[in-house]
Design a protein around this motif. Sequence first.
Motif, short mmCIF file in Angstrom:
data_model
loop_
_atom_site.label_atom_id
_atom_site.label_comp_id
_atom_site.label_asym_id
_atom_site.label_seq_id
_atom_site.Cartn_x
_atom_site.Cartn_y
_atom_site.Cartn_z
N GLY A 116 58.45 -13.60 -14.09
CA GLY A 116 57.35 -14.44 -14.37
C GLY A 116 57.85 -15.73 -14.86
N GLY A 142 50.88 -12.72 -21.96
CA GLY A 142 50.41 -11.63 -20.96
C GLY A 142 51.10 -10.21 -21.28
N ALA A 143 52.26 -10.15 -21.63
CA ALA A 143 52.98 -9.18 -21.71
C ALA A 143 52.81 -8.30 -23.09
CB ALA A 143 54.72 -9.31 -22.11
N MET A 187 57.33 -3.71 -16.91
CA MET A 187 56.45 -4.66 -17.41
C MET A 187 57.46 -5.83 -17.75
SD MET A 187 55.42 -6.25 -20.39
CE MET A 187 55.43 -5.08 -21.76
N LEU A 188 58.45 -5.57 -18.86
CA LEU A 188 59.13 -6.43 -19.24
C LEU A 188 60.05 -7.29 -18.14
CD1 LEU A 188 60.85 -4.62 -22.26
CD2 LEU A 188 59.10 -6.59 -22.28
N MET A 192 53.88 -16.05 -20.03
CA MET A 192 53.95 -14.60 -19.76
C MET A 192 54.16 -13.67 -20.76
SD MET A 192 53.92 -15.02 -16.43
CE MET A 192 53.63 -16.16 -15.27
N ILE A 193 54.79 -14.51 -21.71
CA ILE A 193 55.07 -13.47 -23.08
C ILE A 193 53.56 -12.99 -23.73
CG2 ILE A 193 55.58 -13.63 -25.58
CD1 ILE A 193 58.02 -15.59 -24.64
N HIS A 232 51.55 -13.22 -10.10
CA HIS A 232 51.95 -13.21 -11.50
C HIS A 232 50.88 -12.34 -12.16
CE1 HIS A 232 54.99 -16.13 -10.84
NE2 HIS A 232 54.06 -16.77 -10.24
N LEU A 234 50.89 -10.63 -15.05
CA LEU A 234 50.69 -10.65 -16.38
C LEU A 234 49.78 -11.82 -16.92
CD1 LEU A 234 54.45 -9.75 -17.93
CD2 LEU A 234 52.25 -8.41 -17.73
N ASN A 235 49.90 -12.75 -15.91
CA ASN A 235 49.08 -14.20 -16.28
C ASN A 235 48.68 -14.75 -14.96
OD1 ASN A 235 48.14 -16.22 -17.76
ND2 ASN A 235 50.19 -17.30 -18.08
N PHE A 252 49.28 -6.73 -22.39
CA PHE A 252 49.14 -6.04 -21.05
C PHE A 252 48.55 -4.68 -21.34
CE2 PHE A 252 51.16 -3.04 -17.60
CZ PHE A 252 50.42 -3.73 -16.59
N MET A 300 57.79 -9.54 -16.63
CA MET A 300 57.81 -10.79 -17.36
C MET A 300 59.07 -11.84 -17.14
SD MET A 300 57.76 -10.75 -21.66
CE MET A 300 59.76 -10.58 -21.73
#
Length: 376
Positions: A127, A97-98, A120-121, A94-95, A146, A148-149, A101, A124
Amino acid sequence: MSTVAVNSKPHYLILDGLRGVAAIMVVVFHIFEAHANSHLDQIINHGYLAVDFFFLLSGFVIGYAYDDRWHKLTLKEFFKRRLIRLQPMVIMGMIIGAVCFYYQDSVLWPQISDVPVWKMLLVMVIGFTLIPLTPSQEIRGWGEMHPLNGPGWSLFFEYIANIMYALFVRKFSKTVLAILVILSGAALVHLALTAPAGDVVGGWSINAEQLKVGFSRMMFPFFGGLLLSRMAKITYIKNAFLWCSLLLIVVLAMPRIGGADNLWLNGIYESVTIICIFPLIVYLGASGTVHGAASTKVCKFFGDISYPIYITHYPLIYIYTAWVANNKVSIQDGAPYAILLLVSAIVIAYACLKLYDEPVRKWLGKKFPNKNKVTV
């Protein structure tokens, strides 16, 4: 998606290696997907079935590791072990992905540039827990639970399968478990034969249709793998890793069957692959032995990166897909960048494993010691 190290039990190193082969095929599949109009014309066509293979492997390995240990294993201990094994890389995925992004802004996802950083955070952080987002809360526009990922959806169902196993399925007799597997297999075949696209693709959104797909894809493979672990009489197969790897690559790379006019033929292919071929591969892999230092290193490397590469590669795919869509890049022109992406995904996965995942799991293992020395 699981690795087993159980004292007094042999380690299925070949199964680890096969999981890595399947994970690499997922990355390759997603690269080719960026250039395809649909799965009907895609090269490396059935890579998405690797998820079903992961579920089956997971059920087999968890049954092997835990079935005979519940007389001294508590539910708390089981869930603690599963969280330590899976959750650190969920968070890392997820990190990543953020971080990636806003580089994915494109004609495919024009709303990305309008998403505020705070939102967005927040996505995350949600997520990190694998709590799924509904389509109305999603920030990309694909309806992913999910965003971001994307592959986080399969970990969501992996946890559901683990919960079902620990709470009641572990208590099932072989007969009752076989009935569950047969009914789940029938549901999977029905999905494959009646799906609008003629395949089992899906499971990543929180709506009735996608949840049906997700549960259908999880139930048979996971509990079929569990049943296989209870019933299989392991033999000896020479060169098992080689033959199993080749068979796995062939079935995941197989071109679309039947075309647009006979979608049901592809449904039959996928049903046979999941219900017959994947259990055969797992059985043959479990029956093999790795000989020599080089073969051991290869299997170990593929096994080590299998989960990290699966859960971290997709943010790179988002970027690559956005670039292809924005610039109408052909597969020939994109090939050097595709190779770079694949190499980068492997390097990132290995770095995450060595610099983050293993140290974190080691620390968590010391902080929350495993009384029964079972790690999966």
